[in-house]
Design an enzyme around this catalytic site. Structure first.
Site, PDB file in Angstrom:
ATOM      1  N   SER A  39      62.912 106.076  74.224  1.00 60.88           N
ATOM      2  CA  SER A  39      64.357 106.230  73.995  1.00 60.88           C
ATOM      3  C   SER A  39      64.857 107.581  74.558  1.00 60.88           C
ATOM      4  CB  SER A  39      64.607 105.845  72.562  1.00 60.88           C
ATOM      5  OG  SER A  39      66.083 105.326  72.316  1.00 60.88           O
ATOM      6  N   ASP A 151      64.800  98.929  73.922  1.00 62.40           N
ATOM      7  CA  ASP A 151      64.499 100.242  73.684  1.00 62.40           C
ATOM      8  C   ASP A 151      62.908 100.160  73.048  1.00 62.40           C
ATOM      9  OD1 ASP A 151      64.280 102.543  71.415  1.00 62.40           O
ATOM     10  OD2 ASP A 151      66.418 102.741  72.079  1.00 62.40           O
TER      11      ASP A 151
END
Length: 253
Positions: A39, A151
């Site tokens: 991320s 993600d």
């Protein structure tokens, strides 16, 4: 000395603390041999792996706003698009492939079809960073080689196991969320980001136990979606890293 791997975890805007970590590594002359990020950690890891100095990364971070990394999406899969984030990577690093990095680099994403971890270590860097930062519900997923990717925090928010698999003998992990307090949400963005990190933190402890050295800055006073305190996040990341690195590396390497 053992070769050293660095695993930078996710945490939305709290990722500015990673800049402080990088500053501490530079000051202590600690050479990183492998790096992985998830991320916002993928974003920071990419700049570091491609040779950007701490000062350059700090300058980019201090100027960063949500409007710079996101745009309204017409997709049914997310409220926003993070194509701007990809363009930011290209602007500062060029249209690079992951395998061109100065330091071996792996970025973590999640396959939206089967929930499995996807390690991105080759192919277009900008697309990989976009995939790794595609928080479900907020950013629309990214299609890479026919896989719909989300993600990476869903599967490995602090990618310690990944950097070990790359060949690291000593792993430094950075967990941005372990000491966080979740405040009352102000908007839908806060609701979605908080909800995502509630789920992420359930499995992070088992991941971070694999680290030889774990940096856990106390970022509890900061909101995950506000870019008002980037400078303070960098400062805390630096101060905690200096303390942990001096103590830990003197004992273990």
């Amino acid at each position: 000395m053992k070769n050293i791997g660095l695993a930078l975890g996710g945490g939305a805007v709290l990722g500015a603390a990673h800049v402080g970590v990088l500053k501490a590594l530079l000051e202590l002359d600690i050479k990183i041999d492998y790096i992985s990020g998830t991320s916002i950690g993928a974003f920071a890891a990419s700049f570091y792996a491609f040779g950007k100095s701490y000062e350059e990364i700090e300058d980019i971070a201090l100027k960063l706003k949500w409007i710079d990394i996101s745009d309204l999406s017409i997709s049914k899969f997310g409220l926003l698009s993070n194509k701007k984030l990809g363009r930011l990577i290209v602007k500062h690093l060029g249209d690079k492939n992951i395998e061109d990095a100065n330091i071996p680099l792996s970025l973590i994403a999640t396959d939206a079809t089967n929930g499995k971890k996807v390690i991105l270590n080759k192919g277009p860097l900008a697309e990989a960073v976009m995939a790794s930062t595609s928080i479900p519900g907020i950013f629309k997923p990214v299609d890479i080689d026919g896989k719909i990717l989300l993600d990476g925090g869903i599967v490995e928010n602090v990618p310690i196991d990944t950097v070990k698999e790359m060949g690291s003998e000593f792993v430094i992990g950075v967990d941005l969320n372990s000491k966080n307090i979740y405040n009352k949400p102000d908007n839908i963005l806060d609701v979605l980001v908080n909800s995502f990190h509630f789920l992420v933190q359930e499995r992070v402890k088992s991941q971070t136990e694999l680290a030889n050295l774990l940096i856990e800055p106390d970022l509890s006073q900061f909101n995950r979606t506000s870019t008002k305190h980037i400078d303070k996040l960098i400062k805390i990341g630096y101060e905690e890293s200096i303390k942990v690195l001096k103590q830990g590396l003197a004992k273990d390497t």
